[in-house]
Design a protein around this motif. Sequence first.
Motif, PDB file in Angstrom:
ATOM      1  N   TRP B  35       0.854  -1.187   0.000  1.00 37.00           N
ATOM      2  CA  TRP B  35       0.000   0.000   0.000  1.00 37.00           C
ATOM      3  C   TRP B  35       0.890   1.236   0.000  1.00 37.00           C
ATOM      4  CZ3 TRP B  35      -4.793   0.451  -1.283  1.00 37.00           C
ATOM      5  CH2 TRP B  35      -5.729  -0.546  -1.010  1.00 37.00           C
ATOM      6  N   ILE B  56       2.099  -8.438   8.088  1.00 44.01           N
ATOM      7  CA  ILE B  56       2.056  -7.032   7.704  1.00 44.01           C
ATOM      8  C   ILE B  56       3.268  -6.323   8.286  1.00 44.01           C
ATOM      9  CG2 ILE B  56       0.719  -4.898   7.767  1.00 44.01           C
ATOM     10  CD1 ILE B  56      -0.737  -7.189   6.380  1.00 44.01           C
ATOM     11  N   ALA B  66      -3.318  -2.159   8.201  1.00 41.27           N
ATOM     12  CA  ALA B  66      -3.522  -3.019   7.040  1.00 41.27           C
ATOM     13  C   ALA B  66      -3.729  -4.446   7.499  1.00 41.27           C
ATOM     14  CB  ALA B  66      -2.328  -2.932   6.089  1.00 41.27           C
ATOM     15  N   LEU B  76      -6.731  -1.871   3.554  1.00 39.57           N
ATOM     16  CA  LEU B  76      -6.227  -0.718   4.299  1.00 39.57           C
ATOM     17  C   LEU B  76      -7.378  -0.141   5.100  1.00 39.57           C
ATOM     18  CD1 LEU B  76      -3.732   1.218   4.662  1.00 39.57           C
ATOM     19  CD2 LEU B  76      -4.777   2.625   2.889  1.00 39.57           C
ATOM     20  N   CYS B  91      -2.309   0.403  -4.550  1.00 35.99           N
ATOM     21  CA  CYS B  91      -1.918  -0.948  -4.163  1.00 35.99           C
ATOM     22  C   CYS B  91      -1.021  -1.506  -5.261  1.00 35.99           C
ATOM     23  CB  CYS B  91      -3.160  -1.810  -3.996  1.00 35.99           C
ATOM     24  SG  CYS B  91      -2.846  -3.521  -3.488  1.00 35.99           S
TER      25      CYS B  91
END
Lengths: 113, 110
Positions: B35, B56, B66, B76, B91
């Motif tokens: 992201w 993540i 996220a 997100l 993305c």
Amino acid sequence: AQSVTQPDIHITVSEGASLELRCNYSYGATPYLFWYVQSPGQGLQLLLKYFSGDTLVQGIKGFEAEFKRSQSSFNLRKPSVHWSDAAEYFCAVARNYGQNFVFGPGTRLSVLP
Amino acid sequence: SQTIHQWPATLVQPVGSPLSLECTVEGTSNPNLYWYRQAAGRGLQLLFYSVGIGQISSEVPQNLSASRPQDRQFILSSKKLLLSDSGFYLCAWLGGETQYFGPGTRLLVL
């Protein structure tokens, strides 16, 4: 730490003129290098990339770029610009086999009719 | 071939409201996903990346989070949006050594 600079924030060229967008990077090892283009309100589209081998790489839309290790540069060129080339151009360097990208601040290209 | 989708394309939200942006990839399995945020007239800022389900990594401390509930889905979120969260959210997925980007979501927080 690696970094990417694009010295020109905004460039204006006439349609049909040649174009060169500058990109300089700082990276300790052999870099993976990329150029992306972004039209307004759109995502980034890959123009070309360099991993190894021939230092002059050809991309889509008639663009090419040349890797110069001695100058830590990866400049983007096009011999004749079209009005549709008006967009934002981003240079990027990747490490860890592409897992981590560092992008330059971008260069906005305007094309005069 | 691989395709990456983002939705919604555009979102207008009041300050303090929650946020959920979704990104899905087709045609590949277990890709690295990313992201980014792009403020108006600015470059790209990496927010999060994921190397697999439930994994993540955060690059920038902020009020965003996220999650990766499925192999090819990356979400997100925010519990309470700030004015400074306005921007263009992109993305991307990693194919080989190259990142490929989705069409983006434009978020305006009022």
